[in-house]
Design a protein around this motif. Structure first.
Motif, PDB file in Angstrom:
ATOM      1  N   SER A 152       6.746   0.526  -2.590  1.00 28.42           N
ATOM      2  CA  SER A 152       5.725   1.240  -3.361  1.00 28.42           C
ATOM      3  C   SER A 152       4.724   0.263  -3.974  1.00 28.42           C
ATOM      4  O   SER A 152       3.506   0.505  -3.983  1.00 28.42           O
ATOM      5  N   PHE A 201      11.624   0.475   4.639  1.00 27.97           N
ATOM      6  CA  PHE A 201      10.700   0.147   3.556  1.00 27.97           C
ATOM      7  C   PHE A 201       9.526  -0.706   4.027  1.00 27.97           C
ATOM      8  O   PHE A 201       8.960  -1.478   3.261  1.00 27.97           O
ATOM      9  N   LYS A 237      12.713   0.644  -2.234  1.00 33.04           N
ATOM     10  CA  LYS A 237      11.756   1.697  -2.603  1.00 33.04           C
ATOM     11  C   LYS A 237      10.727   1.152  -3.583  1.00 33.04           C
ATOM     12  O   LYS A 237       9.531   1.449  -3.472  1.00 33.04           O
TER      13      LYS A 237
END
Length: 292
Positions: free
Chosen positions: A280, A91, A276
């Motif tokens: 993002s 990530f 995640k």
């Protein structure tokens, strides 16, 4: 809780992953962490002071039985796990910070783990000796430093190869992680229902709080996104294997190991979802800054 998966499969898989992470690292990454220790200091403060306090609050609020309460505090005092670096890598976190924090926190845990767990033992009026097994300490360092060092050596000698392998390593790491999650769940399928009933709420709350604090607190102090993501994974992904070993082998209590066993399953799922989302979020923030 002791199976071929945890004794052989897990260390081998993690060694492969650590080698892959080393392909993306150089000495300058670690020098940068040393030159700017702010993120490391904040993450260590959260892990050594804030989390044990929050965990003890959860133990009291949920009125856990003594052995499970002690097991929760043992988990809270355990250092970050080696898979924290994997989640950070997947990530877009600062992997060098993860590896540095794991190494530092593992050494510090020689003192803090017995102190924090001992506090819980005294609170419940139990008479149990607790210490950190030297063999497990060596294993943690070997599992991190040797394969990462080999990966860094390959990058130094063949940077083109290391760059080409980046996408492959990320995909392979995600696949290996998925296999590990499935393997852990299958190995505990006979007991998982009972374990979750006993400690599931406490473990889930503690995992969620750990991940959020590990990200929010550093960001509040101006730590950049990649380092905040690394901090979140380091603080949220505990070395549950070490906690299980201490509970069973040192403290001679299977029941004390149940919180770590349940946490080891929950943390994979929570860390993946949380990673995640924050990744993002950071990508959108960077894009917005560039567009502006």
């Amino acid at each position: 809780m002791d199976s071929a998966l945890t004794t052989i499969g897990l260390p081998v898989a993690l060694a492969i992953i650590m080698f892959g992470l080393g392909l993306d690292l150089g000495l300058d990454d670690f020098k940068r962490v040393g030159r700017n220790p702010k993120a490391a200091v904040i993450a260590l403060a959260c892990q050594l002071v804030l989390l044990p306090a929050i965990c003890f609050g959860l133990v009291l609020a949920l009125d856990l039985p003594p052995l499970l309460g002690i097991g929760m505090m043992l988990l809270a005092s355990s250092p970050g796990g080696t898979t924290a670096a994997l989640f950070s890598h997947l990530f877009r976190g600062d992997v060098a910070l993860n590896i540095s924090l794991t190494a530092i926190n593992t050494v510090v845990a020689i003192v803090t783990l017995p102190l924090i767990t001992g506090f819980a033992i005294n609170h419940y009026g139990k008479d149990v000796d607790v210490s950190l097994p030297f063999g497990e300490l060596v294993n943690v360092f070997a599992l991190i430093l040797i394969p990462v060092g080999l990966g860094m050596l390959v990058k130094a000698k063949a940077p083109g190869f290391a760059a080409r392998m980046d996408k492959t390593v990320r995909i392979a790491s995600a696949v290996i992680l998925a296999i590990l999650i499935l393997g852990v769940i299958l190995s505990e399928r006979d007991n998982i229902g009972e374990y979750i009933a006993d400690i599931g709420v406490a473990a889930a709350l503690f995992c969620a709080v750990s991940l959020v604090i590990g990200y929010v607190v550093p960001k509040a102090f101006g730590v950049p996104g990649p380092q905040a993501i690394a901090s979140s994974m380091e603080i949220g992904v505990h070395n549950s294997t070490l906690a299980i070993v201490v509970a069973v082998e040192v403290m001679d209590s299977v029941e004390m190991s149940i919180p770590a066993a349940v946490y080891s399953i929950i943390m994979f799922i929570f860390a993946a979802g949380w990673g995640k989302w924050v990744s993002s979020r950071e990508t959108q923030r960077v894009s917005a800054t560039v567009d502006a």
